[in-house]
Structure formats: structure tokens, C-alpha cells
Design a protein around this motif. Structure first.
Motif: not given
Length: 68
Positions: A23-27, A29-32, A48-50, A54-59
């Protein structure tokens, strides 16, 4: 802006059962970025913090996360 997560799965998901929803819509306002198992929607949610997301997706893209 809403505080309710707007969940979605990747368009690359082939419904093989090993999917996560984000759910990227919370990034802004909330940074998560919340992440959950698509099979257990009422279960636990990782927030997760941004940079961690990003590290998760890269992995995942590099096939470095393995399986349980």
C-alpha cells in the motif's frame, strides 16, 4: 489523503500463491509502505520505511531472499 491502506499486488504476480500486497499510498504522509501476505489479509502487516522497501524489492529482483 487517507490513512486507510490501498492494497495492490504486482502486475507480475502470476497467482502462484507466493504473493505480497503493498500500500504505497501511506508513504507521503507516514513515510511507510505496508506489506502483507495476500493469502492472509487479516494477518500481520509489515510497515517498511522507503529505504527498507527498496532493499526488499532489490533483493527480490536479484533472487537473494530465498524461501522458507
Amino acid at each position: 489523503m487517507t490513512d486507510t491502506p490501498q492494497w495492490f499486488k504486482s502486475s507480475y504476480s502470476n497467482n502462484g500463491g507466493a504473493c505480497v500486497e503493498v500500500a504505497t499510498n501511506l508513504l507521503p504522509a507516514h513515510g511507510i509502505i505496508p506489506v502483507r501476505d495476500s493469502k492472509h489479509r487479516a494477518g500481520s502487516v509489515l510497515e517498511l520505511r522507503a529505504d527498507a522497501f527498496a532493499s526488499f524489492v532489490t533483493g527480490i529482483k536479484a533472487d537473494r531472499l530465498g524461501t522458507l
